[in-house]
Design a protein around this motif. Structure first.
Motif, PDB file in Angstrom:
ATOM      1  N   ARG A  27      42.442 115.147   8.528  1.00 12.28           N
ATOM      2  CA  ARG A  27      41.661 114.821   7.310  1.00 12.28           C
ATOM      3  C   ARG A  27      42.309 113.658   6.550  1.00 12.28           C
ATOM      4  NH1 ARG A  27      41.574 119.050   2.494  1.00 12.28           N
ATOM      5  NH2 ARG A  27      40.994 120.477   4.171  1.00 12.28           N
ATOM      6  N   LEU A  28      43.641 113.731   6.393  1.00 10.83           N
ATOM      7  CA  LEU A  28      44.310 112.750   5.524  1.00 10.83           C
ATOM      8  C   LEU A  28      44.460 111.378   6.170  1.00 10.83           C
ATOM      9  CD1 LEU A  28      47.011 115.142   4.067  1.00 10.83           C
ATOM     10  CD2 LEU A  28      45.006 114.248   2.875  1.00 10.83           C
ATOM     11  N   SER A  29      44.428 111.344   7.510  1.00 12.05           N
ATOM     12  CA  SER A  29      44.525 110.028   8.174  1.00 12.05           C
ATOM     13  C   SER A  29      43.175 109.597   8.723  1.00 12.05           C
ATOM     14  CB  SER A  29      45.543 110.098   9.317  1.00 12.05           C
ATOM     15  OG  SER A  29      45.030 110.860  10.405  1.00 12.05           O
ATOM     16  N   LEU A  30      42.120 110.343   8.389  1.00 11.62           N
ATOM     17  CA  LEU A  30      40.768 110.064   8.921  1.00 11.62           C
ATOM     18  C   LEU A  30      40.805 110.009  10.440  1.00 11.62           C
ATOM     19  CD1 LEU A  30      39.700 107.251   6.375  1.00 11.62           C
ATOM     20  CD2 LEU A  30      39.527 109.750   6.130  1.00 11.62           C
ATOM     21  N   GLY A  31      41.659 110.864  11.034  1.00 13.90           N
ATOM     22  CA  GLY A  31      41.773 110.956  12.491  1.00 13.90           C
ATOM     23  C   GLY A  31      42.611 109.855  13.110  1.00 13.90           C
ATOM     24  N   GLN A  32      43.069 108.890  12.313  1.00 15.61           N
ATOM     25  CA  GLN A  32      43.806 107.737  12.842  1.00 15.61           C
ATOM     26  C   GLN A  32      45.147 108.125  13.449  1.00 15.61           C
ATOM     27  OE1 GLN A  32      42.596 104.378  13.073  1.00 15.61           O
ATOM     28  NE2 GLN A  32      40.897 105.798  12.872  1.00 15.61           N
ATOM     29  N   HIS A  33      45.745 109.245  13.023  1.00 11.54           N
ATOM     30  CA  HIS A  33      47.067 109.580  13.568  1.00 11.54           C
ATOM     31  C   HIS A  33      46.999 109.798  15.064  1.00 11.54           C
ATOM     32  CE1 HIS A  33      46.872 114.052  14.291  1.00 11.54           C
ATOM     33  NE2 HIS A  33      45.770 113.889  13.584  1.00 11.54           N
ATOM     34  N   ARG A  34      45.820 110.179  15.560  1.00 14.57           N
ATOM     35  CA  ARG A  34      45.664 110.373  17.011  1.00 14.57           C
ATOM     36  C   ARG A  34      45.682 109.038  17.746  1.00 14.57           C
ATOM     37  NH1 ARG A  34      44.917 115.452  17.871  1.00 14.57           N
ATOM     38  NH2 ARG A  34      44.165 116.806  16.172  1.00 14.57           N
ATOM     39  N   VAL A  35      45.180 107.980  17.121  1.00 11.61           N
ATOM     40  CA  VAL A  35      45.257 106.620  17.686  1.00 11.61           C
ATOM     41  C   VAL A  35      46.710 106.162  17.702  1.00 11.61           C
ATOM     42  CG1 VAL A  35      44.573 104.200  17.352  1.00 11.61           C
ATOM     43  CG2 VAL A  35      42.935 106.061  16.881  1.00 11.61           C
ATOM     44  N   TRP A  36      47.426 106.391  16.606  1.00 11.27           N
ATOM     45  CA  TRP A  36      48.825 105.972  16.504  1.00 11.27           C
ATOM     46  C   TRP A  36      49.681 106.697  17.559  1.00 11.27           C
ATOM     47  CZ3 TRP A  36      48.407 107.396  10.638  1.00 11.27           C
ATOM     48  CH2 TRP A  36      47.545 106.493  10.020  1.00 11.27           C
ATOM     49  N   LYS A  37      49.331 107.958  17.833  1.00 12.64           N
ATOM     50  CA  LYS A  37      50.089 108.714  18.849  1.00 12.64           C
ATOM     51  C   LYS A  37      49.774 108.208  20.250  1.00 12.64           C
ATOM     52  CE  LYS A  37      50.766 112.644  15.811  1.00 12.64           C
ATOM     53  NZ  LYS A  37      50.316 113.968  15.338  1.00 12.64           N
ATOM     54  N   LEU A  38      48.507 107.862  20.498  1.00 12.32           N
ATOM     55  CA  LEU A  38      48.149 107.277  21.806  1.00 12.32           C
ATOM     56  C   LEU A  38      48.910 105.972  22.024  1.00 12.32           C
ATOM     57  CD1 LEU A  38      44.278 107.816  22.053  1.00 12.32           C
ATOM     58  CD2 LEU A  38      45.990 108.555  23.727  1.00 12.32           C
ATOM     59  N   MET A  39      49.007 105.141  20.987  1.00 15.94           N
ATOM     60  CA  MET A  39      49.757 103.877  21.088  1.00 15.94           C
ATOM     61  C   MET A  39      51.213 104.156  21.426  1.00 15.94           C
ATOM     62  SD  MET A  39      48.105 101.999  17.772  1.00 15.94           S
ATOM     63  CE  MET A  39      48.915 100.417  17.939  1.00 15.94           C
ATOM     64  N   THR A  40      51.774 105.194  20.796  1.00 14.30           N
ATOM     65  CA  THR A  40      53.183 105.552  21.022  1.00 14.30           C
ATOM     66  C   THR A  40      53.423 105.908  22.483  1.00 14.30           C
ATOM     67  OG1 THR A  40      53.308 106.392  18.754  1.00 14.30           O
ATOM     68  CG2 THR A  40      55.014 107.145  20.291  1.00 14.30           C
ATOM     69  N   VAL A  41      52.527 106.711  23.056  1.00 17.28           N
ATOM     70  CA  VAL A  41      52.675 107.141  24.455  1.00 17.28           C
ATOM     71  C   VAL A  41      52.566 105.952  25.407  1.00 17.28           C
ATOM     72  CG1 VAL A  41      51.629 108.524  26.296  1.00 17.28           C
ATOM     73  CG2 VAL A  41      51.928 109.509  24.020  1.00 17.28           C
ATOM     74  N   LYS A  42      51.711 105.001  25.070  1.00 17.75           N
ATOM     75  CA  LYS A  42      51.562 103.817  25.944  1.00 17.75           C
ATOM     76  C   LYS A  42      52.855 103.029  26.044  1.00 17.75           C
ATOM     77  CE  LYS A  42      46.560 103.087  25.376  1.00 17.75           C
ATOM     78  NZ  LYS A  42      46.200 103.385  26.779  1.00 17.75           N
ATOM     79  N   TRP A  43      53.674 103.074  25.026  1.00 15.29           N
ATOM     80  CA  TRP A  43      54.913 102.277  24.991  1.00 15.29           C
ATOM     81  C   TRP A  43      56.033 102.834  25.864  1.00 15.29           C
ATOM     82  CZ3 TRP A  43      53.129 100.904  19.635  1.00 15.29           C
ATOM     83  CH2 TRP A  43      53.022  99.514  19.469  1.00 15.29           C
ATOM     84  N   ILE A  44      55.841 104.043  26.432  1.00 13.85           N
ATOM     85  CA  ILE A  44      56.965 104.581  27.233  1.00 13.85           C
ATOM     86  C   ILE A  44      56.729 104.426  28.736  1.00 13.85           C
ATOM     87  CG2 ILE A  44      57.874 106.183  25.514  1.00 13.85           C
ATOM     88  CD1 ILE A  44      56.276 108.413  26.863  1.00 13.85           C
ATOM     89  N   ASP A  45      55.622 103.741  29.123  1.00 19.93           N
ATOM     90  CA  ASP A  45      55.392 103.418  30.542  1.00 19.93           C
ATOM     91  C   ASP A  45      55.548 104.635  31.452  1.00 19.93           C
ATOM     92  OD1 ASP A  45      55.066 100.779  29.833  1.00 19.93           O
ATOM     93  OD2 ASP A  45      57.175 100.289  30.064  1.00 19.93           O
TER      94      ASP A  45
END
Ligand SMILES: C/C(=C\Cc1cc(O)c2ccccc2c1O)CCC[C@H](C)CCC[C@H](C)CCCC(C)C
Ligand SMILES: C[S@@+](CC[C@H](N)C(=O)[O-])C[C@H]1O[C@@H](n2cnc3c(N)ncnc32)[C@H](O)[C@@H]1O
Length: 233
Positions: free
Chosen positions: A25-43
């Motif tokens: 609710r507080l991130s308008l669902g954006q935290h899930r995008v930020w977490k997906l970006m994080t996972v992409k960075w570990i190859d």
């Protein structure tokens, strides 16, 4: 466990039942995008053995487990039993089951051997541990040579306008929403914790001091969030 650690553990035990819903609710669902970006960075690769430090309710551990496949393995570590209970409950509802093991342990004293993991993630954990250098040293110790880790957290934007917006949002959206659930103090903790949190360049310096050969801090969400990406030589 120190008093400070017990206070942090208690915060996350108390907010565990509403943590995921409030983040959405507080991130308008954006935290899930930020977490997906994080996972992409570990190859990630199929079959990897991965660690999610300060896993909480398990968002990042689940994203990683979906990517390492059934031959891989993910360990989610947190010292909040209530957060781990939510993480376990959520992963039980996954079909087919994901290769995740939940472990109640201290990020400052990880129960794993040296050079054990192919990669690691940490979502909103680095700012909450009581000893960042020790946490980075432990992370370096348990990663295999050549392994990467990505650590997502809040960041103070350099833009005065965006920094004011971030503070306004924390004060006027986040805390009042938490107050409705009797969690004012728990969510009011975010702002001072962010004020004490090292900026990106300081996080890079701390990572190098902990032994990481490569360290880069990427600002995302207009600088309101950031991801520290490190690699062990
Ligand atoms: C997933 C997020 C935060 C996790 C989190 C981290 C903590 O250290 C906490 C400490 C105490 C209580 C709760 C937490 C906690 O939930 C990030 C999204 C949730 C944030 C609470 C929302 C912050 C939003 C940004 C400041 C501004 C976003 C604006 C945009 C229009 C979406
Ligand atoms: C904001 S939550 C993040 C949860 C999850 N990673 C996410 O991305 O939503 C921070 C978590 O760090 C955990 N934590 C803080 N210090 C810790 C420590 N020293 N050892 C283990 N877990 C810790 C808390 O219990 C809490 O679950």
């Amino acid at each position: 466990m120190t008093t400070d650690q017990k206070q942090i553990q208690a915060i996350f035990d108390r907010i565990a039942p509403v943590y995921d819903q409030l983040n959405d609710r507080l991130s308008l669902g954006q935290h899930r995008v930020w977490k997906l970006m994080t996972v992409k960075w570990i190859d990630l690769s199929i079959g990897d053995v991965c660690l999610d430090v300060c896993c909480g309710s398990g968002d990042l551990a689940q994203l990683v487990a979906q990517r390492v496949g059934e031959t891989g393995q993910v360990f989610g570590v947190d010292f909040s039993s209530e957060q781990l209970a939510i993480a376990h409950q959520r992963s039980q509802n996954q079909h087919p089951p994901l290769p995740i093991t939940w472990i109640e342990a201290d990020a400052l004293n990880l129960p794993f051997p040296d050079n054990h993991f192919d990669c690691a993630t940490m979502g909103y954990g680095l700012r909450n541990v009581t000893n960042i250098p020790r946490c980075l040293q432990e992370l370096h110790r348990v990663l295999k040579p050549g392994a990467k880790a990505a650590m997502l957290d809040f960041h103070r934007p350099s833009s005065p306008l965006l920094r004011s917006f971030q503070q306004w949002y924390l004060d006027n959206i986040v805390v009042p929403n938490a107050k409705e659930l009797g969690l004012t103090e728990e969510y009011a903790y975010i702002s001072p914790s962010l004020d004490k949190f090292p900026i990106g360049s300081e996080q890079v310096h701390l990572a190098r001091q902990a032994g990481f050969d490569k360290a880069t801090h990427y600002q995302i969400a207009s600088g309101m969030m950031g991801v520290l990406v490190v690699a062990k030589a």
